[in-house]
Scaffold this motif. Structure first.
Motif, PDB file in Angstrom:
ATOM      1  N   GLN A 179       0.818  -1.127   0.040  1.00  0.00           N
ATOM      2  CA  GLN A 179      -0.105  -0.128   0.075  1.00  0.00           C
ATOM      3  C   GLN A 179       0.904   1.368  -0.010  1.00  0.00           C
ATOM      4  N   GLY A 180       1.997   1.256   0.711  1.00  0.00           N
ATOM      5  CA  GLY A 180       2.754   2.356   0.827  1.00  0.00           C
ATOM      6  C   GLY A 180       3.469   2.764  -0.582  1.00  0.00           C
ATOM      7  N   LEU A 181       3.948   1.625  -1.115  1.00  0.00           N
ATOM      8  CA  LEU A 181       4.578   1.765  -2.544  1.00  0.00           C
ATOM      9  C   LEU A 181       3.691   2.382  -3.456  1.00  0.00           C
ATOM     10  N   ALA A 182       2.404   1.691  -3.416  1.00  0.00           N
ATOM     11  CA  ALA A 182       1.306   2.152  -4.590  1.00  0.00           C
ATOM     12  C   ALA A 182       1.001   3.767  -4.290  1.00  0.00           C
ATOM     13  N   ILE A 183       0.652   4.053  -3.199  1.00  0.00           N
ATOM     14  CA  ILE A 183       0.252   5.519  -2.766  1.00  0.00           C
ATOM     15  C   ILE A 183       1.344   6.451  -3.082  1.00  0.00           C
ATOM     16  N   GLY A 184       2.733   6.108  -2.829  1.00  0.00           N
ATOM     17  CA  GLY A 184       3.873   6.953  -2.621  1.00  0.00           C
ATOM     18  C   GLY A 184       4.052   7.180  -4.336  1.00  0.00           C
ATOM     19  N   ALA A 185       3.915   5.990  -5.065  1.00  0.00           N
ATOM     20  CA  ALA A 185       4.142   6.133  -6.469  1.00  0.00           C
ATOM     21  C   ALA A 185       2.923   7.011  -7.560  1.00  0.00           C
ATOM     22  N   ALA A 186       1.985   6.843  -6.820  1.00  0.00           N
ATOM     23  CA  ALA A 186       0.837   7.488  -7.602  1.00  0.00           C
ATOM     24  C   ALA A 186       0.304   8.905  -7.028  1.00  0.00           C
ATOM     25  N   SER A 187       0.636   9.041  -5.716  1.00  0.00           N
ATOM     26  CA  SER A 187      -0.004  10.324  -4.980  1.00  0.00           C
ATOM     27  C   SER A 187       1.187  11.059  -4.304  1.00  0.00           C
ATOM     28  N   HIS A 188       2.174  10.603  -4.525  1.00  0.00           N
ATOM     29  CA  HIS A 188       3.252  11.553  -4.150  1.00  0.00           C
ATOM     30  C   HIS A 188       3.384  11.918  -2.684  1.00  0.00           C
ATOM     31  N   VAL A 189       3.700  13.239  -2.262  1.00  0.00           N
ATOM     32  CA  VAL A 189       3.861  13.709  -0.934  1.00  0.00           C
ATOM     33  C   VAL A 189       2.566  13.780  -0.158  1.00  0.00           C
ATOM     34  N   LEU A 190       1.555  14.336  -0.716  1.00  0.00           N
ATOM     35  CA  LEU A 190       0.174  14.461  -0.130  1.00  0.00           C
ATOM     36  C   LEU A 190      -0.189  12.970   0.325  1.00  0.00           C
ATOM     37  N   GLY A 191      -0.262  12.002  -0.680  1.00  0.00           N
ATOM     38  CA  GLY A 191      -0.519  10.752  -0.413  1.00  0.00           C
ATOM     39  C   GLY A 191       0.146  10.116   0.690  1.00  0.00           C
ATOM     40  N   THR A 192       1.611  10.231   0.578  1.00  0.00           N
ATOM     41  CA  THR A 192       2.275   9.563   1.565  1.00  0.00           C
ATOM     42  C   THR A 192       2.450  10.232   3.080  1.00  0.00           C
ATOM     43  N   ALA A 193       2.096  11.757   3.062  1.00  0.00           N
ATOM     44  CA  ALA A 193       1.796  12.239   4.478  1.00  0.00           C
ATOM     45  C   ALA A 193       0.694  11.329   5.050  1.00  0.00           C
ATOM     46  N   THR A 194      -0.629  11.307   4.245  1.00  0.00           N
ATOM     47  CA  THR A 194      -1.699  10.906   4.753  1.00  0.00           C
ATOM     48  C   THR A 194      -1.528   9.487   5.349  1.00  0.00           C
ATOM     49  N   ILE A 195      -1.187   8.766   4.583  1.00  0.00           N
ATOM     50  CA  ILE A 195      -1.032   7.262   4.880  1.00  0.00           C
ATOM     51  C   ILE A 195       0.158   7.066   6.283  1.00  0.00           C
ATOM     52  N   SER A 196       0.966   7.975   6.252  1.00  0.00           N
ATOM     53  CA  SER A 196       1.667   7.885   7.412  1.00  0.00           C
ATOM     54  C   SER A 196       1.297   7.786   8.679  1.00  0.00           C
ATOM     55  N   GLN A 197      -0.042   8.258   8.714  1.00  0.00           N
ATOM     56  CA  GLN A 197      -0.818   8.279   9.877  1.00  0.00           C
ATOM     57  C   GLN A 197      -1.297   6.787  10.193  1.00  0.00           C
ATOM     58  N   ASN A 198      -1.450   5.810   9.034  1.00  0.00           N
ATOM     59  CA  ASN A 198      -1.811   4.325   9.296  1.00  0.00           C
ATOM     60  C   ASN A 198      -0.697   3.839  10.084  1.00  0.00           C
ATOM     61  N   SER A 199       0.516   3.829   9.623  1.00  0.00           N
ATOM     62  CA  SER A 199       1.590   3.174  10.300  1.00  0.00           C
ATOM     63  C   SER A 199       3.022   3.468   9.840  1.00  0.00           C
ATOM     64  N   TYR A 200       3.852   3.488  10.532  1.00  0.00           N
ATOM     65  CA  TYR A 200       5.374   3.732  10.197  1.00  0.00           C
ATOM     66  C   TYR A 200       5.805   3.082   8.945  1.00  0.00           C
ATOM     67  N   GLU A 201       5.281   1.708   8.620  1.00  0.00           N
ATOM     68  CA  GLU A 201       5.660   0.855   7.502  1.00  0.00           C
ATOM     69  C   GLU A 201       5.059   1.713   6.199  1.00  0.00           C
ATOM     70  N   HIS A 202       3.825   2.125   6.279  1.00  0.00           N
ATOM     71  CA  HIS A 202       3.132   2.664   5.336  1.00  0.00           C
ATOM     72  C   HIS A 202       3.929   3.993   4.813  1.00  0.00           C
ATOM     73  N   GLY A 203       4.317   4.870   5.999  1.00  0.00           N
ATOM     74  CA  GLY A 203       5.278   6.081   5.830  1.00  0.00           C
ATOM     75  C   GLY A 203       6.593   5.548   4.949  1.00  0.00           C
TER      76      GLY A 203
END
Length: 233
Positions: A179-203
């Motif tokens: 999930q982290g790889l997919a969101i980081g690739a498609a939604s860059h900083v904004l997506g990554t900053a948001t999913i970082s709230q899910n877990s450190y692994e996501h971030g």
């Protein structure tokens, strides 16, 4: 003193509205109430009602914009925490992200040309999935429209931030790394900053993904985009 007031008002407006929406999101408890999206929905009507142009607002609120770069560096902290695990996977991760970059560049360009046959728009839309500074420089180099690229980058980030995790869960992709790889690739900083709230692994994997995707795009796009321009126009 009067020359300082526009800066003070712009910063106070931005921070107050954003913090208000953060509080609303915490109270309601749903990621659908995205503070950035709803802050835009509040601030834009205020600017229109007061006849303040975006350029004037952006110039007055530049101290907040100046803090974005060090804020992005913070995303590297979860990446550092998972560095030992990631270093054993960097080859497969790089290969997957390289394939994703090529698909994103080519599919956006080809679909835009087939549907509306507008070269500047095709160039602008093909670079929507990487972080803003890199995308804007590349768009200008290839004859695209930076404002279109900037707008689509925001849309891509918001879509990933709002619907990325729910959609991936719905289609059965529930692994935090994927999930982290997919969101980081498609939604860059904004997506990554948001999913970082899910877990450190996501971030961690989101940060890794956006860094590698931006680097690969900067390397491959000077070859892919001119080739598509020559071939499809």
């Amino acid at each position: 003193m009067s020359s300082i007031m526009p800066y003070v008002l712009a910063i106070l407006l931005t921070l107050s509205v954003y913090q208000l929406m953060v509080n609303v999101q915490r109270k309601i408890g749903t990621p659908l109430v995205n503070p950035l999206l709803f802050s835009l929905a509040i601030i834009i009507p205020i600017l229109l009602a007061t006849n303040v142009s975006f350029e004037q607002y952006f110039k007055a609120a530049w101290p907040i914009h100046a803090l974005l770069e060090p804020a992005i560096v913070v995303l590297g902290f979860p990446l550092y925490q998972h560095l030992k695990t990631i270093r054993y996977q960097w080859q497969s991760i790089t290969a997957i992200l390289a394939l994703g970059v090529v698909v994103a560049l080519v599919s956006s360009f080809v679909i835009t040309m087939l549907v509306i046959n507008q070269l500047p728009l095709a160039v602008s839309l093909s670079l929507k999935s990487i972080t803003t500074p890199v995308a804007l420089v590349l768009t200008e180099d290839f004859g695209g429209i930076p404002s279109i690229t900037a707008f689509t980058i925001i849309i891509a980030g918001l879509v990933g931030a709002l619907a990325g995790i729910p959609w991936l869960n719905y289609i059965g992709i529930k692994d935090a790394k994927t999930q982290g790889l997919a969101i980081g690739a498609a939604s860059h900083v904004l997506g990554t900053a948001t999913i970082s709230q899910n877990s450190y692994e996501h971030g961690a994997y989101g940060s890794l993904s956006l860094i590698i995707s931006a680097s690969i795009t900067a390397i491959l796009s000077p070859f892919i985009v001119p080739f598509m321009i020559t071939t499809l126009t």
